[in-house]
Design a protein around this motif. Structure first.
Motif, PDB file in Angstrom:
ATOM      1  N   ALA A 103       0.856  -1.307   0.017  1.00 32.16           N
ATOM      2  CA  ALA A 103      -0.044   0.097  -0.013  1.00 32.16           C
ATOM      3  C   ALA A 103       1.218   1.583  -0.166  1.00 32.16           C
ATOM      4  O   ALA A 103       0.702   2.036  -1.201  1.00 32.16           O
ATOM      5  CB  ALA A 103      -0.821   0.030   1.164  1.00 32.16           C
ATOM      6  N   SER A 104       1.890   1.543   0.944  1.00 34.18           N
ATOM      7  CA  SER A 104       2.287   2.433   0.779  1.00 34.18           C
ATOM      8  C   SER A 104       3.518   2.905  -0.428  1.00 34.18           C
ATOM      9  O   SER A 104       3.669   3.659  -1.056  1.00 34.18           O
ATOM     10  CB  SER A 104       3.392   2.445   1.515  1.00 34.18           C
ATOM     11  OG  SER A 104       3.239   2.450   3.197  1.00 34.18           O
ATOM     12  N   LEU A 105       3.924   1.840  -0.377  1.00 34.85           N
ATOM     13  CA  LEU A 105       4.492   1.281  -2.325  1.00 34.85           C
ATOM     14  C   LEU A 105       3.505   1.824  -3.752  1.00 34.85           C
ATOM     15  O   LEU A 105       3.671   3.510  -4.262  1.00 34.85           O
ATOM     16  CB  LEU A 105       5.223   0.517  -2.845  1.00 34.85           C
ATOM     17  CG  LEU A 105       5.919   0.103  -4.167  1.00 34.85           C
ATOM     18  CD1 LEU A 105       6.767   1.235  -4.280  1.00 34.85           C
ATOM     19  CD2 LEU A 105       6.332  -1.507  -4.841  1.00 34.85           C
ATOM     20  N   ALA A 106       2.125   1.580  -3.726  1.00 39.98           N
ATOM     21  CA  ALA A 106       1.406   2.481  -4.567  1.00 39.98           C
ATOM     22  C   ALA A 106       1.268   3.963  -4.585  1.00 39.98           C
ATOM     23  O   ALA A 106       0.806   4.356  -5.630  1.00 39.98           O
ATOM     24  CB  ALA A 106      -0.362   1.184  -4.556  1.00 39.98           C
ATOM     25  N   GLY A 107       1.314   4.287  -2.821  1.00 43.12           N
ATOM     26  CA  GLY A 107       1.080   5.741  -2.614  1.00 43.12           C
ATOM     27  C   GLY A 107       2.081   6.230  -3.424  1.00 43.12           C
ATOM     28  O   GLY A 107       2.587   7.530  -3.748  1.00 43.12           O
TER      29      GLY A 107
END
Length: 270
Positions: A7-11
């Protein structure tokens, strides 16, 4: 990566892509500066743990990154600060995410001058050329060999036969193997390019060349199965005695005669 890290990478990707679109041909400079941060994180476990520690104030970590990257482009500083403010399931995921964004920055340069398809083809051909070169592959993976020697080996192999983006990516993998074998690392780059081109890549191993009709039919079948555009990379392999071996990402569809014989042997043994 686990859920939190994904999720952090997607953001981070969502914030990074507009920056790369605006930077265009200069995106590779941003990528090189992020690679420098990757090297810093790899070389210092304490730095990596500090920047990934969720118990440490995000602004404090952002300030540390700003000091580390004081000579970097402000856009790189901003994305790096966003990374350290995010949450990660493991501190290694922070490094992986930083490298991921760096690769995409370099690839965005090829996208800007419409050479991304050529880079994809060059990386595939380079990967295939290394298949029978065991000592070369071992050298490119061996960190006991000086970094400069590994980089020069790649430069000598590709000299005059690849775009600057392909050369930059291939030499980066040699300079910083990060525990990965060289040919699989090239395969990872191919996956990133396919993602940027919004397509799947299928590597097809066959003993004899496919006709245009066979290629078209196989492409149609795979696109229907995966629900996206599929690019076929065909590899001639004399060990494939009839049939095909198709790999899409980590998934392998092995329809060769050898595979069927192996399955028959397993059935008899049971």
């Amino acid at each position: 990566m686990r859920g939190t890290s994904r999720a952090s990478l997607a953001g981070a990707e969502e914030r990074w892509e507009p920056v790369l679109a605006a930077a265009g041909a200069q995106s590779s400079v941003l990528g090189e500066q992020l690679f420098a941060l990757v090297d810093a994180l790899d070389s210092s476990g304490s730095l990596r743990r500090t920047l990934a520690d969720p118990s440490i104030d995000g602004d404090a970590k952002a300030g540390l990154v700003a000091r580390l990257l004081q000579a970097a482009d402000p856009r790189v500083v901003e994305v790096a600060q966003g990374l350290v403010r995010s949450r990660w399931s493991a501190d290694e995921d922070l490094t992986e995410a930083t490298e991921h964004l760096a690769f995409h920055a370099v690839l965005a340069t090829a996208e800007a001058d419409d050479s991304l398809a050529r880079v994809e083809e060059e990386i595939f051909r380079f990967s295939r050329a290394l298949t029978g070169q065991r000592e070369v592959r071992r050298t490119l993976f061996d960190t006991a060999v000086p970094r400069e020697a590994r980089v020069k080996l790649v430069e000598d192999i590709l000299a005059g036969r690849a775009t600057p983006v392909t050369t930059a990516l291939a030499t980066r993998l040699a300079a910083a193997p990060r525990g990965r074998r060289y040919v699989p690392a090239l395969g990872h780059l191919s996956d990133l390019i396919a993602a940027r081109r919004q397509r799947q890549v299928a590597t097809v191993s066959t003993a004899t060349p496919l006709t245009d009709a066979q290629r078209g039919r196989l492409t149609e079948i795979l696109e229907r199965a995966y629900g996206s555009v599929v690019q076929l990379n065909v590899v001639l392999d004399p060990h494939v005695i009839g049939g095909l071996r198709v790999q899409v990402g980590p998934q392998v569809v092995d329809a060769t005669v050898l595979a069927r014989l192996a399955d028959a042997r397993r059935r008899l043994a049971s």
